[in-house]
Design an enzyme around this catalytic site. Structure first.
Site, PDB file in Angstrom:
ATOM      1  N   ASP A  33       0.843  -1.276  -0.070  1.00  0.00           N
ATOM      2  CA  ASP A  33      -0.168  -0.002   0.160  1.00  0.00           C
ATOM      3  C   ASP A  33       0.985   1.214   0.032  1.00  0.00           C
ATOM      4  OD1 ASP A  33      -2.132  -1.795   0.068  1.00  0.00           O
ATOM      5  OD2 ASP A  33      -2.118  -1.710   2.225  1.00  0.00           O
ATOM      6  N   HIS A  34       1.891   1.201   0.427  1.00  0.00           N
ATOM      7  CA  HIS A  34       3.443   2.229   0.647  1.00  0.00           C
ATOM      8  C   HIS A  34       3.880   2.488  -0.592  1.00  0.00           C
ATOM      9  CE1 HIS A  34       5.983   5.255   2.786  1.00  0.00           C
ATOM     10  NE2 HIS A  34       4.948   5.416   3.209  1.00  0.00           N
ATOM     11  N   PHE A  35       4.396   2.265  -2.104  1.00  0.00           N
ATOM     12  CA  PHE A  35       2.828   2.230  -2.706  1.00  0.00           C
ATOM     13  C   PHE A  35       2.483   1.559  -3.996  1.00  0.00           C
ATOM     14  CE2 PHE A  35       5.492   6.094  -1.539  1.00  0.00           C
ATOM     15  CZ  PHE A  35       4.754   6.909  -0.444  1.00  0.00           C
TER      16      PHE A  35
END
Lengths: 157, 129
Positions: A33-35
């Site tokens: 999610d990051h990223f």
């Protein structure tokens, strides 16, 4: 998830300096999610690894008599993104240790390259102030979570 | 005697680093909490930096006494610091402007005793031994 942001210690000089390792892996879920499509270790977690290295160094210097809490990060500088496959080596130097708390200066390297640096202030608090149950303390974390790796590395506490 | 200008300049740098404030905000009369936004943990940081900058030792509670005006200190009645409390402050905080505080000794005014000037006087006295 266990809140360990260092994998093991490789050097531990009581009251002076500690070095630890964090291997960054693509299996860490948050990296997706990051990223999305561009995994980068969040600086806040680099800071956490630095604080764990420095906090245990400070805690051990008082034989874990106090609860050591991360109180303040007066300085943090990131020099480049940390990506999966990188091996971070945190070097924490205890610059001050006293009854009320302590201060550490920590650098993070990948190989010879400096990737981040920070100054971290810790405060000593009581279990009551911290609002946590009795018996939960940093010594437990070291004993349960990190003693094994300390022993494995051939480093005595 | 310690060079006051030099002491002030070093303290200004310490406060810039510890509190992230700008140079022009650090004036002698600036209060640490009200004007410079210091929080309790910043006091510990400031003490560490002062010790390093001036090569001095500052025992716990000497620069920033703890619990002087807390509810259970016995020095507070109806939200005001008592005469005994003020006398205690004069003794524990000889570098603070207790005379001005004594004119309106509301507990809420205690934080205004912690000024840049107070730190300068404290450090000056340490350096002069």
């Amino acid at each position: 998830m266990r809140w360990f942001w260092i994998d093991k210690f490789i050097e531990f000089e009581s009251g002076k300096q500690a070095r630890s390792i964090k291997n960054v892996s693509l299996s860490e879920e948050h990296l997706h999610d990051h990223f999305p499509g561009f995994p980068v270790m969040p600086c806040s977690l680099i800071m956490e690894g630095m604080a764990q290295t420095g906090g245990i160094l400070l805690g051990e210097s008082h034989k874990f008599k106090y609860l050591v809490f991360l109180a303040k990060v007066p300085k943090f500088k990131s020099h480049r993104p940390v990506r999966p496959g990188d091996q971070l080596i945190y070097t924490a130097t205890l610059t001050d240790a006293r009854e009320e708390g302590g201060m550490t200066s920590v650098v993070a390297h990948c190989g010879d390259e400096l990737v981040a640096e920070a100054e971290i202030v810790f405060a000593h608090v009581t279990e009551e102030d911290a609002g946590i149950p009795k018996g939960v303390n940093q010594k437990n974390v070291v004993e349960v979570g990190l003693a094994g790796v300390l022993a494995e590395s051939g480093i005595n506490e | 005697m310690a060079d006051q200008e030099e002491v002030f300049e070093k303290i200004r740098e310490v406060l810039e680093d510890a509190l992230g404030v700008d140079e022009d905000e650090v004036t002698p009369e600036a209060t640490l909490i009200g004007d410079l936004g210091a929080e309790s943990i910043d006091f510990l940081d400031i003490v560490f930096r002062l010790e390093k900058a001036f090569d001095i030792k500052i025992p716990r509670g000497e620069l920033f006494p703890e619990n002087l005006a807390s509810a259970d200190s016995g020095f507070v009645v109806d939200g005001k610091v008592t005469e005994t409390g003020i006398a205690e402050m004069r003794e524990k905080m000889p570098h603070a402007d207790i005379d001005s505080f004594a004119k309106d000794p509301a507990v809420t005014n205690v934080q205004n005793l912690f000024t840049v000037d107070m730190i300068c006087k404290f450090v000056g006295s340490k350096l002069d031994g």
